[in-house]
Enzyme design. Structure first.
Site, PDB file in Angstrom:
ATOM      1  N   ASP A   1     -21.228   8.668  16.880  1.00  0.00           N
ATOM      2  CA  ASP A   1     -21.013   9.992  16.844  1.00  0.00           C
ATOM      3  C   ASP A   1     -20.366  10.476  16.251  1.00  0.00           C
ATOM      4  OD1 ASP A   1     -19.808  10.096  18.688  1.00  0.00           O
ATOM      5  OD2 ASP A   1     -20.021  10.741  20.348  1.00  0.00           O
TER       6      ASP A   1
ATOM      7  N   LYS B   1     -16.513  10.973  17.098  1.00  0.00           N
ATOM      8  CA  LYS B   1     -16.259  11.228  17.156  1.00  0.00           C
ATOM      9  C   LYS B   1     -15.320  10.575  18.892  1.00  0.00           C
ATOM     10  CE  LYS B   1     -18.905  14.377  20.302  1.00  0.00           C
ATOM     11  NZ  LYS B   1     -19.768  15.758  20.701  1.00  0.00           N
TER      12      LYS B   1
ATOM     13  N   LYS C   1       0.750  -1.499   0.324  1.00  0.00           N
ATOM     14  CA  LYS C   1       0.203  -0.489  -0.065  1.00  0.00           C
ATOM     15  C   LYS C   1       0.945   0.797  -0.376  1.00  0.00           C
ATOM     16  CE  LYS C   1      -4.385   1.261   1.807  1.00  0.00           C
ATOM     17  NZ  LYS C   1      -5.497   1.161   2.934  1.00  0.00           N
TER      18      LYS C   1
ATOM     19  N   ASP D   1     -14.005   5.194  17.943  1.00  0.00           N
ATOM     20  CA  ASP D   1     -15.457   5.307  17.471  1.00  0.00           C
ATOM     21  C   ASP D   1     -16.592   4.686  18.965  1.00  0.00           C
ATOM     22  OD1 ASP D   1     -17.498   7.686  18.003  1.00  0.00           O
ATOM     23  OD2 ASP D   1     -17.737   7.955  15.868  1.00  0.00           O
TER      24      ASP D   1
ATOM     25  N   ASP E   1      -6.635  16.128  19.630  1.00  0.00           N
ATOM     26  CA  ASP E   1      -6.958  17.442  20.210  1.00  0.00           C
ATOM     27  C   ASP E   1      -6.854  18.552  19.533  1.00  0.00           C
ATOM     28  OD1 ASP E   1      -9.519  17.711  20.756  1.00  0.00           O
ATOM     29  OD2 ASP E   1      -8.903  17.881  22.806  1.00  0.00           O
TER      30      ASP E   1
ATOM     31  N   ASP F   1     -10.598  20.888  22.692  1.00  0.00           N
ATOM     32  CA  ASP F   1     -12.120  20.758  23.280  1.00  0.00           C
ATOM     33  C   ASP F   1     -12.347  19.034  24.040  1.00  0.00           C
ATOM     34  OD1 ASP F   1     -12.907  18.452  20.639  1.00  0.00           O
ATOM     35  OD2 ASP F   1     -14.023  20.221  19.844  1.00  0.00           O
TER      36      ASP F   1
END
Length: 310
Positions: free
Chosen positions: A287, A289, A52, A283, A260, A264
């Site tokens: 959702d 995040k 790859k 995850d 991050d 937040d």
């Protein structure tokens, strides 16, 4: 890890060249040959391995040489038709256009929340590439990747290959209805399509003119490189732990803070920048995040130890 997968599946496994080598043709060749040699030492035929490589001009030219040596390649981080044409002309075995990441870019830059499947920019991109390949008889396989919803999958029914996450496979399994073929080599051969001869100058001009492809290739290489550096740091810390280094508790916390960017308390898909498969695995609640708890679950108790010590 590749050897373990090959014990489970009957087909091929992709093993990726270090993303930090994406603009270094010779280093890419050296790494690819080394990876194949390790598989062959373990008794695995090179026919079961796809190397790859990022779809830079240098990566594509390296893949062209590798294919001539019987080393099959999967060209990844592919977002534009110019990359796809260069790959086909180089005779690579397979390309992986990133459907979902193309959609992500357009949503971000247009402010739209969604697109109907037939208008999805990622779907349209893969459709154009598939039709171009079939129109002109290229043997390179098109494997759509990085999907965001099942609408993208059903709209690309008939594509050579699709790589689908477990969550979307489960959603498909629970869906009933007709699944008409949308892509067909016979149909593609009847289309009026202009053939483009791809050299380095044309590739670079088309790449510069395609802001989405330029942005996403750069972002992807940086994201994969960052992921590799984080993994190397993780391994170094793990070795230090085994040797009694007391700083182990800060490892997972540092890793979370690396991604991050806006601080937040969550890592979005755009901040992640690494592989979609890893993001989707981390995850857990889907959702879009990654929370500190989800990172902790993915990496183990080290993150909780870090939080307790801070």
């Amino acid at each position: 890890f590749g050897l373990k997968i090959l014990q489970i599946i009957p087909g091929r496994v992709s093993t990726e060249v270090d993303a930090r080598l994406s603009y270094d043709k010779q280093a890419t060749l050296d790494k690819a040959r080394y990876l194949i040699s390790e598989y062959e030492k373990a008794g695995v035929s090179r026919d079961r391995i796809l190397i790859k490589i990022a779809s830079t001009w240098e990566g594509i030219k390296a893949a062209e040489i590798l294919e001539q040596e019987g080393i099959h390649c999967n060209l990844t981080l592919l977002f534009g038709v110019h990359q796809a044409i260069a790959c086909a002309e180089a005779g690579v075995t397979l390309i992986s256009p990133f459907v979902g990441r193309i959609l992500d870019w357009h949503k971000k830059h247009t402010g739209r929340d969604s697109y109907p499947p037939a208008e999805d920019p990622g779907v349209k991109s893969v459709t154009i590439i598939y039709n171009y390949y079939k129109k002109f008889g290229y043997k390179t396989e098109v494997m759509g990747a990085s999907f965001r919803n099942i609408g993208e999958l059903t709209e690309l029914a008939g594509c050579d290959l699709l790589t689908i996450s477990p969550s979307l496979l489960k959603e498909l399994e629970g869906t009933t209805g007709d699944l008409p073929r949308k892509l067909s080599a016979d149909t593609a051969k009847q289309l009026e399509i202009e053939k483009i001869s791809m050299d380095k100058e044309t590739f670079e001009r088309m790449h510069q003119d395609d802001q989405m492809a330029s942005d996403k290739l750069d972002e992807g290489i940086k994201g994969f490189s960052k992921a590799l550096e984080a993994l190397e740091g993780l391994l170094k810390q793990r070795l230090a732990v085994l040797e009694g280094d007391a700083n182990k508790v800060r490892l997972a916390s540092d890793l979370f803070q690396t991604y991050d960017f806006d601080e937040d308390g969550f890592i979005t898909r755009e901040e992640w920048g690494g592989t979609d498969a890893v993001f989707d695995a981390l995850d857990v609640n889907k959702d879009g995040k990654i929370s500190p708890d989800e990172m902790a679950a993915g990496l183990g108790a080290a993150h909780h130890l870090a939080a307790a010590a801070s």
